[in-house]
Design an enzyme around this catalytic site. Structure first.
Site, PDB file in Angstrom:
ATOM      1  N   LYS A  89       0.832  -1.108  -0.089  1.00  0.00           N
ATOM      2  CA  LYS A  89      -0.149   0.017   0.026  1.00  0.00           C
ATOM      3  C   LYS A  89       0.688   1.159   0.022  1.00  0.00           C
ATOM      4  CE  LYS A  89      -4.628  -1.563   1.210  1.00  0.00           C
ATOM      5  NZ  LYS A  89      -4.243  -2.816   1.848  1.00  0.00           N
ATOM      6  N   GLU A 111      -9.713   6.897   3.233  1.00  0.00           N
ATOM      7  CA  GLU A 111     -10.547   5.928   3.987  1.00  0.00           C
ATOM      8  C   GLU A 111      -9.786   4.699   4.457  1.00  0.00           C
ATOM      9  OE1 GLU A 111      -9.899   5.856   0.691  1.00  0.00           O
ATOM     10  OE2 GLU A 111      -9.348   3.766   0.446  1.00  0.00           O
ATOM     11  N   SER A 377       1.577  -9.754  -0.921  1.00  0.00           N
ATOM     12  CA  SER A 377       1.153  -8.299  -0.683  1.00  0.00           C
ATOM     13  C   SER A 377       1.455  -7.761   0.632  1.00  0.00           C
ATOM     14  CB  SER A 377      -0.340  -8.359  -1.163  1.00  0.00           C
ATOM     15  OG  SER A 377      -1.092  -9.269  -0.187  1.00  0.00           O
TER      16      SER A 377
HETATM   17  C1  LIG Z   1      -5.236  -3.702   1.507  1.00  0.00           C
HETATM   18  C2  LIG Z   1      -4.699  -5.113   1.364  1.00  0.00           C
HETATM   19  C3  LIG Z   1      -4.892  -6.035  -0.076  1.00  0.00           C
HETATM   20  C4  LIG Z   1      -6.027  -5.742  -0.800  1.00  0.00           C
HETATM   21  O1  LIG Z   1      -6.133  -4.460  -1.639  1.00  0.00           O
HETATM   22  P1  LIG Z   1      -5.702  -4.513  -3.150  1.00  0.00           P
HETATM   23  O2  LIG Z   1      -6.051  -3.203  -3.495  1.00  0.00           O
HETATM   24  O3  LIG Z   1      -6.504  -5.588  -3.705  1.00  0.00           O
HETATM   25  O4  LIG Z   1      -4.346  -5.041  -3.245  1.00  0.00           O
HETATM   26  C5  LIG Z   1      -3.977  -7.206   0.020  1.00  0.00           C
HETATM   27  N1  LIG Z   1      -3.067  -7.452   0.747  1.00  0.00           N
HETATM   28  C6  LIG Z   1      -2.713  -6.519   1.851  1.00  0.00           C
HETATM   29  C7  LIG Z   1      -1.641  -7.138   2.543  1.00  0.00           C
HETATM   30  C8  LIG Z   1      -3.413  -5.569   1.860  1.00  0.00           C
HETATM   31  O5  LIG Z   1      -3.397  -4.942   2.976  1.00  0.00           O
END
Ligand SMILES: *Cc1c(COP(=O)(O)O)cnc(C)c1O
Length: 397
Positions: A89, A111, A377
């Site tokens: 993020k 948000e 992610s």
């Molecule tokens: C917020 C988040 C997501 C989901 O958001 P996307 O916009 O689909 O990437 C996925 N993995 C993590 C670790 C997150 O914090």
């Protein structure tokens, strides 16, 4: 690029900017300026320097030997979990705050659902000395206390939203309303590839650093830029957009996103938008949505707060419709199992969101020489209580 947004902000039939007139000035300014700002040399230098020295990029592309032995193929992990603040993020929030500065904005709003995007936004506001206001559903404020405290420690004001179901969708409405009331000094940092044009394109471009790095990293590891498969979890779709981006025009690269099925796509307790949804308008954007026959948004459910969104970015709706990318649904249980398997095979505790991508490995069959990239992610620190509960239930130690 074939899958690029058009001048009006559409990916095929999806996207656009279905905004109230009062939001017109903010969106017009951003739409007219974002590409120029982002291609400027001062932006590029500051962005690249911060990604390297503050975020810790490039994130490693790690060859996962034990995972590969277990599932076949040659599996690489893109380690977004190692970024500052623990997920992908921050790539977006760093980029957007640099854009906000160039638009001479002095106040940032955002948000957040689970609080990950709120923390990433509060972090860059502290870094740049800008005022930060984060809208968060009152239910989420209560159940995500550690992230609320983090945001406050970073100097952000957290405003609980009491309308609707008091979760992410309502927090987004709160932020949009604030923006209408503060058109001059405020920039709204949206946390995924959702919302009105130009957000989906702007956020995808900022996150595309992920696939840009993979291309040269794979060249070093494998002597070729393009993998056979790319896997990522999809909430709004920003980490998936970033990891797909530079492979979209390489049709030989198979792109697969995993949505959260929750308790199952045939139950009402699900967040699998593409598997269960239909087209409509949410948060000023035409895209696939979870809605009932009257067009009322239905409440999503997933064990993972970051995937618990009733829509999906318009780019993904178009990739789904055109067949360029495939999307699979993964249940809570499958994701939990995958999180423990990755932890025991590689010593990496993933975020529950990321575990949804790993669960897909159970359903795939790879050739020996297939090169597979999975986007990690985020890291699992924030999900430890959920993991601990599973261990206690299963009497693991
Ligand atoms: C917020 C988040 C997501 C989901 O958001 P996307 O916009 O689909 O990437 C996925 N993995 C993590 C670790 C997150 O914090």
């Amino acid at each position: 690029m074939k899958y690029e947004v058009d001048k009006k902000g559409f990916y095929g039939e999806f996207g656009g900017a279905y905004i109230p007139e009062a939001m017109y000035p903010n969106i017009e300014e951003l739409k007219n300026r974002y590409l120029d700002i982002m291609s400027g040399s001062s932006f590029q230098k500051e962005f690249q320097d911060l990604l390297r020295d503050y975020v810790g990029r490039p994130s490693p592309l790690y060859y996962a030997r034990r995972l590969s032995e277990h599932y076949g193929g040659r599996i690489y992990l893109k380690r977004e979990d190692l970024n500052h603040t623990g997920s992908h993020k921050v790539n977006n929030t760093i980029g957007q705050i640099l854009i906000a500065k160039r638009l001479r904005k002095t106040r940032i709003i955002a948000e957040t659902g689970a609080g990950q995007h709120g923390v990433a936004t509060a972090t860059v506001c502290a870094l740049m000395g800008l005022k930060c206001v984060v809208y968060m559903g009152a239910v989420d404020v209560a159940r995500q206390a550690p992230n609320v405290l983090r945001m406050k420690m970073l100097g952000a004001e957290v405003i609980p939203v009491e309308s609707g179901n008091k979760t992410l969708k309502d927090a987004t409405n709160g932020a949009l309303r604030d923006w209408i009331n503060n058109p001059l000094d405020t920039h709204y940092i949206i946390g995924s590839v959702v919302g009105p044009h130009p957000y989906p394109d702007m956020v995808a471009r900022l996150q595309s650093v992920i696939s840009e790095e993979i291309k040269w990293q794979l060249m070093e590891h494998e002597g070729r830029e393009n993998p056979d498969y790319v896997l990522a979890c999809v909430g709004g779709g920003s980490n998936a957009a970033g990891v797909f981006y530079h492979f979209l025009d390489n049709p030989e690269v198979k792109l697969i996103g995993t949505e959260a099925a929750g308790l199952g796509v045939d139950t009402h307790e699900t967040a699998a938008t593409l598997a269960t949804g239909s087209p409509g308008v949410l948060h000023s954007c035409r895209t696939m949505l979870m809605q009932n026959e009257d067009g009322q948004i239905t409440e999503p459910y997933s064990i993972s707060a970051g995937l618990d969104y009733p829509g999906i970015g318009p780019l993904h709706s178009q990739l789904f419709k055109s067949g360029r990318a495939k999307y699979e649904s993964i249940t809570d249980q499958e994701a939990l199992d995958a999180a423990f398997k990755l932890t025991r095979l590689e010593g990496i505790i993933p975020a529950l969101e990321s575990a949804h991508a790993f669960a897909l490995l159970e359903k795939m069959k790879f050739q020996e020489n297939d090169v597979v990239v999975i986007n990690v992610s985020g890291r699992g620190d924030k999900d430890m209580q959920t993991y601990i509960d599973v261990m206690q239930k299963n009497k693991m130690d």
